[in-house]
Design an enzyme around this catalytic site. Structure first.
Site, short mmCIF file in Angstrom:
data_model
loop_
_atom_site.label_atom_id
_atom_site.label_comp_id
_atom_site.label_asym_id
_atom_site.label_seq_id
_atom_site.Cartn_x
_atom_site.Cartn_y
_atom_site.Cartn_z
N SER A 1 -24.05 22.64 -8.27
CA SER A 1 -24.78 23.73 -7.51
C SER A 1 -25.84 24.29 -8.84
O SER A 1 -25.00 24.01 -9.97
CB SER A 1 -23.96 25.01 -7.21
OG SER A 1 -24.68 26.27 -6.93
N TYR B 1 -16.89 31.65 -8.11
CA TYR B 1 -17.36 30.40 -7.46
C TYR B 1 -18.07 29.55 -8.52
O TYR B 1 -18.21 28.48 -8.72
CB TYR B 1 -18.19 30.94 -6.30
CG TYR B 1 -19.16 29.82 -5.82
CD1 TYR B 1 -18.61 28.61 -5.08
CD2 TYR B 1 -20.61 29.57 -6.15
CE1 TYR B 1 -19.09 27.77 -4.69
CE2 TYR B 1 -21.31 28.69 -5.53
CZ TYR B 1 -20.78 27.61 -4.95
OH TYR B 1 -21.47 26.61 -4.12
#
Length: 303
Positions: free
Chosen positions: A168, A181
Site C-alpha cells: 500500500s 494498518y
C-alpha cells in the site's frame, strides 16, 4: 474546521493529479514484452476487491488461476469462470499448506504467488484492542509469510517464479487512525525488499504493488469497525476530520480494475518493475520524497 478543509483539499488534489500518471504507466507497460503461454497462479483474497478483479482478468487471459479466501461462498464464482477456488484462511497453517499442495498435485508447479489478502483496522494508536491488532498483523503480515514459506520451496526447486506483494502507499507514511494498518504495510515493504534480494539468485522475482485509496469496499469495512470501537472525547475532533477526508477519498477513488490491470502486467511482463504505484497515489509519493518529514506532516495538520 480549517484543518479539515486543508486535509480534504490536499487529498482531493492528490487523487486528481495522480490519475494522469496512472494512465501513462498503463500505456507504457502495455507495449512491453510478455511471457508466452498460461501460468499457474495462486492469489489470496479473491472473494472481493483487488483479488477478485485480478483473478477474473487472469482467467479470461487463459491462465490457470487458484484463488484462496476465507469467504467460501463469495469465492465460488471462480469455479464457474474457469478458475479454482480454495478455502483458505491465511492465518491457518494447515489450510495454506493444503492449498499449495493441491496446486502442486494438480499442476506440478506454481509460477506466480499474488499475496493480496488483507484488511484495515482503523483506530487511534491508544485505543485499538490488542487482540484486534494481533489479528490484523496475523492476516496482513504473517499471512503473507505463510504463503511465501509454502510456495518458495517449489519455486526454488524450479529455479523460477514470481511473488507479487500487494502492499500500500500507506507503507511509505502514516496518518491518524491508519497508524496500525500502516504499520502492517511498513512491515510488508521491509519484508519484500529483503526477500527480493534473497531469492533473486535463484531465478525468483519479487514485485510490489502500492495502491492508494480504491473503491473496493475496503474503507466501508474499516469504518464500520471504527464505529464499534470506544473513542475518547479527546480524540473526537481529529477522528471526525480524518473520517470525513478518507470517506471523500474512497468515494472518488478508482475501482479495483485500475490496480488489477497493473497486477496483470506485473504477472505477465518478462521484465516487470520492482514496484508499481496504483490508484492515483503517485502525487502523494512524490511529495513524501521531496518534502522534509516535518513539512510533509504539517501539510496535513496545518500546524
Amino acid at each position: 474546521m480549517k484543518n479539515l478543509k486543508n486535509y480534504v483539499f490536499i487529498l482531493c488534489l492528490i487523487l486528481v493529479s495522480g490519475l494522469h500518471q496512472n494512465v501513462a504507466q498503463a500505456q507504457d507497460d502495455s507495449s512491453a514484452e510478455r511471457k508466452e503461454g498460461p501460468q499457474v497462479i495462486i492469489i489470496t483474497g479473491t472473494a472481493s476487491g483487488f483479488g477478485k478483479a485480478t483473478a477474473e482478468k487472469l482467467v479470461a487471459k487463459g491462465h490457470i488461476v487458484y484463488g484462496g479466501d476465507i469467504n467460501v461462498e463469495g469465492n465460488a464464482y471462480l469455479n464457474k469462470i474457469g478458475g479454482h477456488s480454495l478455502e483458505m484462511d491465511v492465518t491457518n497453517d494447515s489450510q495454506v499448506r493444503a492449498g499449495i499442495e493441491r496446486i502442486i498435485s494438480e499442476q506440478g508447479r506454481i509460477d506466480v504467488l499474488i499475496n493480496n489478502a488483507g484488511y484495515g483496522e482503523y483506530a487511534t494508536i491508544e485505543n485499538i484492542k490488542i487482540d484486534d491488532l494481533k489479528h490484523q498483523f496475523d492476516v496482513n503480515v504473517f499471512g503473507y509469510a505463510r504463503l511465501q514459506q509454502a510456495v518458495l520451496p517449489y519455486m526454488r526447486k524450479q529455479r523460477s517464479g514470481r511473488i507479487i506483494i500487494v502492499s500500500s502507499v500507506i507503507g511509505k507514511f502514516s496518518l491518524p487512525m491508519l497508524g496500525w494498518y500502516a504499520s502492517t504495510k511498513h512491515a510488508v515493504e521491509g519484508m519484500a525488499d529483503a526477500l527480493r534480494q534473497e531469492v533473486a539468485p535463484l531465478g525468483i522475482e519479487v514485485v510490489k504493488i502500492q495502491p492508494g485509496a480504491a473503491n473496493t469496499g475496503f474503507g466501508a469495512t474499516a469504518f464500520a469497525r471504527l464505529e464499534q470501537s470506544y473513542i475518547p472525547d479527546d480524540y473526537r475532533a481529529i477522528i471526525d476530520a480524518s473520517v470525513k477526508s478518507l470517506e471523500n477519498n474512497f468515494a472518488s477513488a478508482p475501482y479495483a480494475e485500475d490496480t488489477a490491470e497493473t497486477i496483470v502486467d506485473a504477472t505477465e511482463l518478462v521484465r516487470p518493475k520492482i514496484a508499481y504505484i496504483t490508484a492515483n497515489a503517485h502525487e502523494i509519493v512524490r511529495l513524501r520524497k521531496e518534502m522534509t518529514e516535518e513539512d510533509f506532516y504539517k501539510m496535513f495538520l496545518n500546524r
